[in-house]
Design an enzyme around this catalytic site. Sequence first.
Site, PDB file in Angstrom:
ATOM      1  N   HIS A 115      14.846  55.620  30.683  1.00  0.00           N
ATOM      2  CA  HIS A 115      14.056  54.521  30.290  1.00  0.00           C
ATOM      3  C   HIS A 115      13.223  54.684  29.161  1.00  0.00           C
ATOM      4  O   HIS A 115      13.003  53.847  28.088  1.00  0.00           O
ATOM      5  CB  HIS A 115      13.026  54.058  31.520  1.00  0.00           C
ATOM      6  CG  HIS A 115      13.711  53.583  32.586  1.00  0.00           C
ATOM      7  ND1 HIS A 115      13.402  53.849  33.929  1.00  0.00           N
ATOM      8  CD2 HIS A 115      14.680  52.890  32.796  1.00  0.00           C
ATOM      9  CE1 HIS A 115      14.088  53.116  34.697  1.00  0.00           C
ATOM     10  NE2 HIS A 115      14.973  52.428  34.057  1.00  0.00           N
TER      11      HIS A 115
ATOM     12  N   GLU B 197      38.152  55.798  27.548  1.00  0.00           N
ATOM     13  CA  GLU B 197      37.200  56.971  27.574  1.00  0.00           C
ATOM     14  C   GLU B 197      37.669  58.173  28.428  1.00  0.00           C
ATOM     15  O   GLU B 197      36.742  59.154  28.894  1.00  0.00           O
ATOM     16  CB  GLU B 197      35.720  56.437  28.090  1.00  0.00           C
ATOM     17  CG  GLU B 197      35.781  55.512  29.054  1.00  0.00           C
ATOM     18  CD  GLU B 197      34.365  54.908  29.410  1.00  0.00           C
ATOM     19  OE1 GLU B 197      33.303  55.339  28.603  1.00  0.00           O
ATOM     20  OE2 GLU B 197      34.105  54.235  30.243  1.00  0.00           O
TER      21      GLU B 197
ATOM     22  N   ASP C 120      32.114  59.514  26.384  1.00  0.00           N
ATOM     23  CA  ASP C 120      32.782  60.229  27.758  1.00  0.00           C
ATOM     24  C   ASP C 120      34.256  60.974  27.247  1.00  0.00           C
ATOM     25  O   ASP C 120      34.646  61.737  27.842  1.00  0.00           O
ATOM     26  CB  ASP C 120      33.138  59.143  28.568  1.00  0.00           C
ATOM     27  CG  ASP C 120      31.755  58.716  29.434  1.00  0.00           C
ATOM     28  OD1 ASP C 120      31.277  59.663  29.753  1.00  0.00           O
ATOM     29  OD2 ASP C 120      31.242  57.610  29.694  1.00  0.00           O
TER      30      ASP C 120
ATOM     31  N   CYS D 200      32.979  52.553  20.683  1.00  0.00           N
ATOM     32  CA  CYS D 200      31.717  52.028  20.931  1.00  0.00           C
ATOM     33  C   CYS D 200      30.563  52.902  21.203  1.00  0.00           C
ATOM     34  O   CYS D 200      29.771  53.089  21.500  1.00  0.00           O
ATOM     35  CB  CYS D 200      31.532  50.909  21.944  1.00  0.00           C
ATOM     36  SG  CYS D 200      32.355  51.272  23.360  1.00  0.00           S
TER      37      CYS D 200
HETATM   38  C1  PEP Z   1      31.069  55.927  25.931  1.00  0.00           C
HETATM   39  O1  PEP Z   1      31.366  56.789  26.711  1.00  0.00           O
HETATM   40  O2  PEP Z   1      31.378  56.246  24.739  1.00  0.00           O
HETATM   41  C2  PEP Z   1      30.343  54.650  26.130  1.00  0.00           C
HETATM   42  C3  PEP Z   1      30.048  53.861  24.962  1.00  0.00           C
HETATM   43  O3  PEP Z   1      29.986  54.560  27.180  1.00  0.00           O
HETATM   44  P1  PEP Z   1      28.249  55.008  27.823  1.00  0.00           P
HETATM   45  O4  PEP Z   1      27.677  55.698  26.854  1.00  0.00           O
HETATM   46  O5  PEP Z   1      27.806  53.852  28.627  1.00  0.00           O
HETATM   47  O6  PEP Z   1      28.900  56.037  29.093  1.00  0.00           O
HETATM   48 MG    MG Z   2      31.206  55.662  29.036  1.00  0.00          MG
END
Ligand code: PEP
Ligand code: MG
Length: 583
Positions: free
Chosen positions: A191, A432, A456, A503
């Site tokens: 948070h 991922e 990930d 992402c």
């Molecule tokens: C990732 O794993 O790269 C991703 C964008 O998801 P998160 O960071 O929410 O696990």
């Molecule tokens: Mg992820």
Amino acid sequence: MEILKGIPVSPGVYIGEAFLQHSEEVRIPHQFVEPEQVEAELRRFEDATRQVIEDIDKIRKQTEDQLGNSLGAILMVQTQLLKDESLRQKIIEKIRNERYSAEHAVATTLKIIAKRLAGLGDQMLAHRDSDIYDLQKRLLKVLVGAQHGGVGHLDKPVALIAHDLGPSQTASLDRTKVKAFAIDVGGRTSHTAILARAFEMPAVVGLESISTDISGGETIIIDGNRGIVILRPDERTLARYRKLQQEFQTFEQTLIKEKDLPAVTSDGREIRVHANIEFPDEVNSAVTHGAAGVGLFRTEFLYLTSGIMPDENVHFEAYQSCITRLGGRPLVIRSLDLGADKVISTHAFHERNPFLGLRSIRVSMKYPETFRTQVRAILRASALGKVRLMLPMITAIEELRWAKRIIDETKQELKRENQPFDAKIEVGIMIEVPSAALRATDLAKEADFFSIGTNDLTQYTLAVDRGNELVANLYSAANPAVLDLIFLTIEAARVAKIPVSMCGEMAGDPIFTSLLLGLGLTEISISPPSIPEIKKIIRNVSYEKCKQIAAHVRTLTDTPAILDYLRGRLGEDLPGGEKFGAV
Ligand code: PEP
Ligand code: MG
């Protein structure tokens, strides 16, 4: 001079005085009271509770006015906790039956609850854990009449240094005085990190021992871009950082002016730069930073901040709010990625390896009704704008097939109810996990798009926990094994003619922009403040050159060589940019 490395959670450079917030251990005057004092003690507890609720409500309203309802909801969790009858009764019983002082009753009861949560071994309860400690501090301060840790009485700008900062503390910081912060604990999705980004306040977390390394009052540099904190910098470093800070500010101003220029390479290849968000309110920041859309809405924050499973309308309203704010730009909604470090109290499983456990799509498969509820809301929202649905942590094609079956069934249900939705809504998956990257060719035949989650993918490929400072030196998306998997994914998407985006944080790191373009990416999704910078790099490179860079990187066999090479290229891709990377 001492240089500490932590996790960068909010960009910018701060140079100035450090203010150390002590752990605010409140000394409890006495543990027990006389029988005739019990009623007075109960009244003290009730009065303190009322005051804390009022205090939190005040901060919450301020936060909502400044940042919108979703961020204010973080504080709502604490008010709800305080109003929780079973929790109140536990404290009252201790005062009434065991003649505990109000302070002692509050401290013991909340500590037991926090410890129990921690003992469940469920990392996602860490969020609730810090809410409880934050609440305990507030109640004790009122009961003991302690001063507010000094932060409320600052008379000049400082960087706040603490072991931890609870969400309500972060939200109530006087931002005319507290200009940056650095703390021992925390991670990118805490948070506190979310609020730091919302405040655009340079911040570094996960520094392990900064609160014991300084005594307060000394000069400090906080580099929120690189996750570096420099204690007692020498003159040379100070001069270097002052220059860097000034250049960074000028650079940022230029970038922001150019934020709406298209992300097109010098030889005409267009790249769509989208934003990653956690709350609907963040769409504003995405748009003001020049995002072409939202490429990742981490919907689990709807659960994590409210502490309750949202019903269909809560989901729908959140998506509707995003769509309205996006004004025609596309939105990718990711179904809940709960588990591992992102948990809520109803998910109270004890798992020895939560990152390898009941996480993400696996949670959805275990609780299909929750998934159906979210899918219904996403489908209904798809009637209002350009919406795509993304599934996290797919490890095998059966999971994608399962989700698509539920989505189809939900479509039939909505049809029967005459509810409008986009019948052709695209359903994509995150790549991922190495197994998904290795089987990307098959997956591409059944998924409408891919988004590569390097956060990930890196941890699962290299067997390095992304949140563990002890092995952070082994964690790099530039590892050739990770790059191979990225390449496989992009190739599979190209052959199947489906869109592929990235992402993970890698996409927002300027070092990797040329490489990623050269590997064939035409779409990325990154945190809003990174957008202008990455768009500028894109405008400064040619696709032809990016392909050469990528081809060269693929001949290199070790991570340091790859990083060195890419760091060297950055100076050319982003004139002046190499200065911000060269710490
Ligand atoms: C990732 O794993 O790269 C991703 C964008 O998801 P998160 O960071 O929410 O696990
Ligand atoms: Mg992820």
